[in-house]
Design a protein around this motif. Sequence first.
Motif, short mmCIF file in Angstrom:
data_model
loop_
_atom_site.label_atom_id
_atom_site.label_comp_id
_atom_site.label_asym_id
_atom_site.label_seq_id
_atom_site.Cartn_x
_atom_site.Cartn_y
_atom_site.Cartn_z
N GLY A 126 30.18 -61.36 -9.61
CA GLY A 126 29.77 -60.00 -9.31
C GLY A 126 30.94 -59.03 -9.34
N THR A 127 30.58 -57.75 -9.38
CA THR A 127 31.62 -56.72 -9.48
C THR A 127 32.41 -56.59 -8.20
OG1 THR A 127 30.00 -55.58 -10.83
CG2 THR A 127 32.00 -54.41 -10.33
N CYS A 128 31.75 -56.75 -7.06
CA CYS A 128 32.48 -56.59 -5.80
C CYS A 128 33.56 -57.64 -5.66
CB CYS A 128 31.53 -56.71 -4.61
SG CYS A 128 30.49 -55.29 -4.41
N ALA A 129 33.29 -58.85 -6.11
CA ALA A 129 34.32 -59.88 -6.01
C ALA A 129 35.39 -59.68 -7.08
CB ALA A 129 33.69 -61.27 -6.17
N GLY A 166 28.76 -57.28 -12.86
CA GLY A 166 27.32 -57.09 -12.73
C GLY A 166 27.03 -56.81 -11.29
N CYS A 167 26.00 -56.03 -11.03
CA CYS A 167 25.76 -55.67 -9.65
C CYS A 167 24.29 -55.78 -9.32
CB CYS A 167 26.26 -54.26 -9.38
SG CYS A 167 26.41 -53.87 -7.64
N PRO A 168 23.74 -56.95 -9.07
CA PRO A 168 24.33 -58.25 -9.29
C PRO A 168 24.19 -58.69 -10.75
CG PRO A 168 22.17 -58.52 -8.33
CD PRO A 168 22.39 -57.06 -8.47
N PRO A 169 25.03 -59.60 -11.21
CA PRO A 169 24.92 -60.03 -12.61
C PRO A 169 23.64 -60.82 -12.80
CG PRO A 169 26.55 -61.34 -11.46
CD PRO A 169 26.08 -60.31 -10.49
N ARG A 170 23.08 -60.74 -13.96
CA ARG A 170 21.90 -61.55 -14.25
C ARG A 170 22.32 -63.01 -14.22
NH1 ARG A 170 16.96 -59.91 -16.55
NH2 ARG A 170 16.73 -62.14 -16.59
#
Lengths: 195, 404, 226
Positions: free
Chosen positions: C118-121, C148-152
């Motif tokens: 994910g983008t946050c991580a 991705g936020c969240p990634p598929r």
Amino acid sequence: MSQLVLDKLKERFGTAILETHSQVGDDTALVDAASWKAVSLFLRQDPALDFDLPVDLCGVDYPTRVPRMEVVMHLYSTSRRHRIRLKARVGDEDMEGAEIDSVTSIWPGMDWLEREVYDMSGVRFRGHPDLRRILMYPEFEGHPLQRTYAAERTQPLVPYRTEEEAGMPLRKIEPFGPEEGMPFGRVPPPHPEDN
Amino acid sequence: MEPLDVELEAGELELPADPMHLNLGPSHPAMHGTVRIVLELSGETIVRSDVQIGYLHRGFEKMCERGTWTQVFPYVDRLNYISPMLNNVGYALAVEKLCGLVVPERCQWYRMALGELARLSDHLTCNGAMAMELGAFTPFLWFVKAREMIWDILEEETGARLTHSFGRIGGMASPPTQDFKGLCRAALPPILELVEEGERMLLKNRIFIDRLENVGAISGPDAVGLGWTGPCLRATGVAYDIRKVHPYLKYDEVDFDVPVGTKGDTLDRFLVRLGEIRQSKRILEQVLDRMPDTGPVNCDDPAVVLPDKLDVYTTIEATIQHFKLIMEGAKIPKGEVYSYTEGGNGELGYYLVSDGSGTPYRVRIRPPCFQITGGLSKILEGRMLSDIVPTFGSLNMIGGECDH
Amino acid sequence: MGNMTAPNAASGTDARTRLTMEGNEQGFATTRVDALLGWARKYSLFAYPFVTACCGMEFMALTSPRFDLARFGAEAPRFSPRQSDLLWVVGTISQRQAPVLKRIYEQMMEPKWVFAFGTCASTGGFYDNYATVPGIDKVIPTDIYVPGCPPRPEAVLDGLMLLQDKIARNVRTPGVVKPRFDPAHSVEELVQLRRSARDSRELLPTLKEREARAGELDERHEGKIA
């Protein structure tokens, strides 16, 4: 609907209720900070009012005004089905004297809410059983939701890795400078006057 | 062999009498990611517990002050991330209350439909995760399969499976697709079938019932004093459902019941959520029957709603309006408002303070599971260590909402 | 429902053949052992799901039968850092959580890999404020970043396959993303959405009909009938 509540408050407390309004249907009463607990106790115990559900407690910072921090409490009555918003203003421009009575003994649910208001806005609650930070870590200094706290000021607990240690570039794009980016994201906008 | 302590008399052996401190740390499979419970145990019994949250505090309220009113929608999605449409709808209703806007009828039905789909997803995940943490992995997989069907519909409608950011002030980001009603109606029977299979597997299991019954019980007045709302409060017997008591959108025109428990223990919370799944299905069917197929979805108000893209490219007024709305934000009238809807966990409230500009002055979310988690240490007192897992799971603490 | 691609084993085979044919100073036998170890490690990852936020929902969907993580051998979650070798950092890491993450990483034993889900991580996401660590690589070394936020879940599986490639070749340095085979170019309809109120089982005869018709079309084209 709850004009009754505001009327009863004004009748009982007179000058301690500084102002009232019902904008968009939400009944609001601005209360003198010294009678915060007395008003809360009345709202809880009076049988016609019977506010038993503590809905919310938060702090709103108006740094251009003295007193600066406004503590806003929302209450609901499950039996009478009416709501009220109580506000009180505390603290001068450096947040000196930002203290108000705790209402945890009246509604146990206010325990964590008051800790959160202390943590985020810096208001101390007299008589709270365990006033410590709840959302931020104990080593954090400052109170993030005050408008004078810059949002990007981080206080990392773990020092960030350096690029030598990582062996690869860690900061790929420079953050925005003071004149870059969307206009509303740059500096805190000018603050509204009293409502 | 002789027993080892044959020479000792009872009471001679000194056993330590201090309670043991145990840390159920922030990274724990049953702690939904981000809660730390510091326990004081005496044997297996919990003497005291200190629930520490805040490991997912992302500064949502501070971020909202640095954007426009519409830019709050993505942040709001990520609060209760299992039922993001409910958060979207709640926030949109709050801003509209302050503006005095009422969205068109088609939008109201549409918001209800998406909201109920999100609520289904929330309850399925909560019950599935609780079952999984007790060792019943299969119902979790079935409920996740049902959840995938809901997410397929939401993906078709909004473009994203999870965090849609689909609500807008004065309407929705785009109108319902042509197949929306067909998709929903086709998906509901398999979802209910899966829920029933899961129920059959769990509720006849003696061990499952034993682990949930009379565990973590709380009385109605205690729960109200703690600020509990939603399924956790209804499990104690207090029938407070905002959709019934203070209806919003078109909830007063649909017919549904409010499942209420009796003892307020973990089993009641589990059963109330299962009951709500069925009621959500009922509401959804009625909404799909009554939702008009034509008509506008967004309000007419040019001050808050983006104009049609064709107009933006061809007329100058629409271009200016579009520019102003994007760059400066919709100008919401000065004042404050508290608006509440029934979120997945209870009363989801937004307290907004506006200074008349396009940037919010203060956005405060009233997270339902913040108060509920505040009561956790009270209901754990005197229970055993292994009771924490189902009790905590039944409260449905969502980190994003609790720590906002 | 839907045709999901099988794990792309082409990369593994290439690596193995490349190593065995070229050889290096280490010698033929050691190279084969390295290749064998790489193959074994990549297909038997024990995951530590360090789940914090919304991406956790997609992680749950990933382990569910539809986007089956088990077929990659990476299903077994071990909630003890001593027993796991792949640290999935799923969701936002706040400043308060960072020491916990660092400690978990330090407790894991070599060889270990870190997957920023994910983008946050990966970068801190859109939480550019006092509370969030701007990317876990500020705190621990990371191998794969999946935005991705969240990634598929498909994006995550793609990242996992890249990680498996890295494990097989035993490289830790940043790699160039190699061109991937996109199954969408070969199959007509990958996912069949339930578009009507009819039962999905009724769609099967329609599919078979369509295939039969497609077969006829092919024959006609081959016979060069206009």
